[in-house]
Design an enzyme around this catalytic site. Structure first.
Site, mmCIF file in Angstrom:
data_model
loop_
_atom_site.group_PDB
_atom_site.id
_atom_site.type_symbol
_atom_site.label_atom_id
_atom_site.label_comp_id
_atom_site.label_asym_id
_atom_site.label_seq_id
_atom_site.Cartn_x
_atom_site.Cartn_y
_atom_site.Cartn_z
ATOM 1 N N HIS A 143 56.282 65.602 40.588
ATOM 2 C CA HIS A 143 57.377 66.492 41.010
ATOM 3 C C HIS A 143 58.391 66.681 39.880
ATOM 4 O O HIS A 143 59.590 66.791 40.109
ATOM 5 C CB HIS A 143 58.074 65.952 42.267
ATOM 6 C CG HIS A 143 57.182 65.882 43.464
ATOM 7 N ND1 HIS A 143 56.965 66.960 44.290
ATOM 8 C CD2 HIS A 143 56.431 64.865 43.954
ATOM 9 C CE1 HIS A 143 56.115 66.611 45.248
ATOM 10 N NE2 HIS A 143 55.779 65.358 45.063
ATOM 11 N N ASN B 4 56.341 67.739 51.716
ATOM 12 C CA ASN B 4 55.597 68.717 50.919
ATOM 13 C C ASN B 4 55.451 70.018 51.704
ATOM 14 O O ASN B 4 55.834 70.100 52.869
ATOM 15 C CB ASN B 4 54.198 68.182 50.571
ATOM 16 C CG ASN B 4 54.221 67.127 49.479
ATOM 17 O OD1 ASN B 4 55.169 67.025 48.709
ATOM 18 N ND2 ASN B 4 53.169 66.334 49.416
ATOM 19 N N HIS C 67 64.607 59.445 48.510
ATOM 20 C CA HIS C 67 63.901 58.213 48.875
ATOM 21 C C HIS C 67 63.624 58.227 50.374
ATOM 22 O O HIS C 67 64.547 58.407 51.181
ATOM 23 C CB HIS C 67 64.780 57.005 48.512
ATOM 24 C CG HIS C 67 64.129 55.679 48.714
ATOM 25 N ND1 HIS C 67 62.851 55.507 49.170
ATOM 26 C CD2 HIS C 67 64.605 54.409 48.525
ATOM 27 C CE1 HIS C 67 62.560 54.222 49.253
ATOM 28 N NE2 HIS C 67 63.617 53.535 48.873
ATOM 29 N N TYR D 263 59.734 54.708 45.686
ATOM 30 C CA TYR D 263 60.828 55.620 45.355
ATOM 31 C C TYR D 263 61.993 54.898 44.681
ATOM 32 O O TYR D 263 62.566 55.390 43.718
ATOM 33 C CB TYR D 263 61.296 56.373 46.606
ATOM 34 C CG TYR D 263 60.398 57.536 46.959
ATOM 35 C CD1 TYR D 263 60.837 58.843 46.860
ATOM 36 C CD2 TYR D 263 59.088 57.327 47.378
ATOM 37 C CE1 TYR D 263 60.020 59.913 47.172
ATOM 38 C CE2 TYR D 263 58.254 58.389 47.695
ATOM 39 C CZ TYR D 263 58.721 59.675 47.584
ATOM 40 O OH TYR D 263 57.896 60.736 47.888
#
Length: 661
Positions: A72, A145, A336, A359
């Site tokens: 990402h 997503n 996160h 994360y």
């Protein structure tokens, strides 16, 4: 729509700085008299070490970049507001979802997964949809997503998947693509990816814009209400403009013409007041019904079909402000899945469980240490107090001698707070089992939902999926890998696998047993669920020397429908009294949703350019309109999506694509 003033924006105002009309200083506030030349021993001599201004300026420059995200890396973001439609207190005690009309500031980052920060926007890829809610109970991050499932079931395989999809380590090729050997070798040998790869090869992976892209939480979470009643939950973001995509040839052209296409679209839409909107929906399954489905509800490679588990819409998110500084906000934003508020908890989804570790770990290396929560974009709008101290980038000045718990010197503060008063407590779940490295047998069905997806989409979408597989596998050099993938796909559809094999030069697969499907899920189809609207679509109006149509009236009519208009001709400047925005050299029909031709050109070369422009749009199934005096379009006059007057053009434009052609 008036921009909402929210608490997050008020908080960020304290950190905003304008350098306009200010004197130049060092970072220590010393005013600088000279910024063109370093300090030297004579005008031809060496630079002196005592030049503190040069050293500060250069040192800062040398350290300006931070590591890009492992995945990402390329993203775009904006601020906005989420407002509830109803009170959801019967399913969750999360305060930002309780009460009709509750408004919560948000920050949203969209991204591609595989490419680097400098890659193109329109590559075939899954896309991130991460939302930070600045609630009164703390930050809640919904990190998802644009595709509802994922490639793997257990987070321990995530490094393997990413290594496979990234550029190959021996030559760093290819950039931001899954069309290469290592990715498809991973797919063929990790067949839990079968469902995700069907979505990946569909039009979902090449969205028209972020504004026309659906979002999903992917993993299974829990909602808990005040009575401790729990539901498993999946999250959905549904764009009010509908879900629209590019065609593959168009996506490739845009990557060359405007690699910032999605980033630019998001920015410009917000700047002109066409604020992007999504509705937040949830699918709910009572915890006692966990095993009542034909699929494992904790498996991230499975959807909960919307026909079986309906989506309940809770509210709407509107993005209404662009970032002031890309690095300070978009690049430093830290999301996160473990940032939750009371009323939202986790399931035993093994992919989610691994994300809860990963994360935090990645923010530590990327943002320089444990204090990334103090960076303005990440800072909650509610107070935060604990005994954490020091570390890189610490900004808080904690007073007093106590930094531990329990204590008496500070009356045992900061002190824990009860659940009744808003303290977070995890959902109590009875767990029994042996310590094993294993996965439930209920996770082993890799093909039923892959076939469900195939059977649920239209013939047009099936054709696009076949073409996508042919392109991707056609780039694979190792024919054994091609054969493995085709044989795998035979378990989804023999028709699909045979069509691919015929195109990529592989022996067709033998007929194998496929899952018996008695139902479909029309909700997964873009074509079936298409929203017919012209709102914010972008039209190229070709202006020629012999344009007779009243451009004032044409432009005004298009703008009145909230259509974005750009004038295209052979050169920029003023033509027939109108400011020309782009030329055939600087623009492409791929950058627009429709083309309207107002006349023809005297010069044969320029006329050919104009015809190439509209022919490309025609090949991409877009709407084409033309004025009565335009004769060179008569040969396609009766085709679908070709209109010889403005009203018909606008009506056809609302359909977005004309697959009948």
């Amino acid at each position: 729509m008036k921009k909402d003033v929210n608490q997050k924006q008020q908080q960020l105002e304290a950190f905003r700085v304008s350098d306009k009309n200010q004197s130049l200083t060092t970072n220590q506030g010393l005013k600088i008299a000279e910024d063109e030349h370093s300090l030297k021993a004579g005008d031809r001599g060496p630079t002196l070490l005592e030049d503190f201004h040069f050293r500060e300026k250069m040192t800062h420059f040398d350290h300006e970049r931070i590591p890009e995200r492992v995945v990402h890396a390329r993203g775009s973001a904006a601020h906005g507001i989420f407002e509830t439609y109803e009170c959801a207190s019967n399913i969750t005690k999360a305060q930002f979802l309780n009460g009709k009309g509750t408004k919560t500031p948000v920050f949203v980052r969209f991204s591609t997964v595989a490419g680097s920060r400098g890659s193109a926007d329109t590559v075939r890829d899954a896309r991130g949809f991460a939302t930070k809610f600045y609630t009164q109970e703390g930050n809640y991050d919904l990190v998802g997503n644009n595709i509802p499932v994922f490639f793997i079931q257990d987070a321990i395989k995530f490094p393997d998947f990413v290594h496979a999809v990234k550029p190959e380590p021996n030559n760093e090729i290819p950039q931001a693509q899954s069309a290469h050997d290592t990715f498809w070798d991973f797919i063929a040998n990790n067949q839990e990816s079968a469902h995700m790869v069907m979505w990946h090869m569909s039009d979902r992976s090449i969205p028209r814009s972020y504004r026309m892209m659906e979002g999903f939480g992917v993993n299974t979470y829990r909602f808990i209400n005040d009575e401790r009643k729990a539901h498993f939950v999946k999250f959905h973001w549904k764009p009010t403009l509908g879900v629209k995509s590019l065609v593959w040839d168009e996506a490739q052209i845009i990557a060359g013409k405007d690699p910032d296409f999605h980033r630019r679209d998001l920015w410009e839409s917000i700047e002109r007041g066409d604020f992007p909107e999504w509705e937040l929906g949830v699918q709910l399954i009572p915890v006692e019904d966990e095993f009542n489905y034909s699929f494992d509800i904790l498996d991230a490679t499975k959807i909960w079909p919307e026909e079986e588990v309906p989506v309940r819409i809770l509210g709407k998110m509107t993005l209404n402000k662009n970032v002031d500084n890309f690095f300070a906000e978009t690049e430093q934003a830290a999301f996160h899945v473990g940032h939750v508020v009371p009323g939202i908890d986790f399931s035993n989804d093994p992919l989610l469980q691994g994300r809860l570790f990963s994360y935090t770990d990645t923010q530590l290396i990327r943002l320089g240490g444990p204090n990334f929560h103090e960076i303005p974009i990440n800072k909650p709008i509610c107070p935060f107090h604990n005994n954490q101290r020091d570390g890189y980038g610490r900004q808080t000045i904690n007073v007093g001698q106590v930094s531990y718990h329990n204590n008496s010197l500070a009356d045992n503060t900061p002190s824990p707070i009860s659940e009744a008063d808003g303290g977070y407590t995890h959902y109590e779940e009875k767990i029994e089992g042996h310590k094993v490295r294993a996965r439930s047998d209920s996770f082993k069905d890799h093909f039923t939902q892959a076939r469900l997806f195939w059977l649920s989409v239209t013939d047009v979408e099936k054709k696009h999926i076949i073409n996508a597989f042919c392109f991707e596998l056609g780039k694979v050099k190792n024919k054994a890998i091609r054969k493995q993938v085709v044989d795998m796909l035979a378990h989804v559809s023999h028709t699909l696998a045979t069509a691919i094999a015929d195109t990529i030069g592989i022996v067709p697969p033998v007929q194998v047993e496929v899952p018996h499907i008695t139902q479909t899920s029309p909700a997964v189809s873009q074509v079936i669920n298409a929203v017919e609207s012209v709102k914010t679509l972008k039209v190229a109006v070709i202006v020629a020397e012999n344009t007779e149509e009243n451009l004032n009236e044409l432009i005004a009519t298009l703008l009145s429908k909230n259509i974005v208009v750009e004038l295209i001709s052979t050169k920029q400047g003023i033509l027939n009294g109108y400011e020309i925005h782009e030329t055939f050299a600087t623009a492409s029909s791929s950058l627009y949703d429709g083309v309207y031709v107002t006349g023809s050109f005297h010069d044969s070369y320029q006329q050919a350019k104009a015809e190439q422009f509209f022919q490309e749009a025609y090949q991409h199934f877009k709407t084409i309109g033309y004025a009565e005096n335009v004769s060179f379009l008569q040969h396609i006059a009766n085709k679908d999506g070709v209109a010889n007057n403005l009203n018909s053009f606008i009506h056809s434009l609302s359909k977005h694509r004309h697959w009948e052609r």
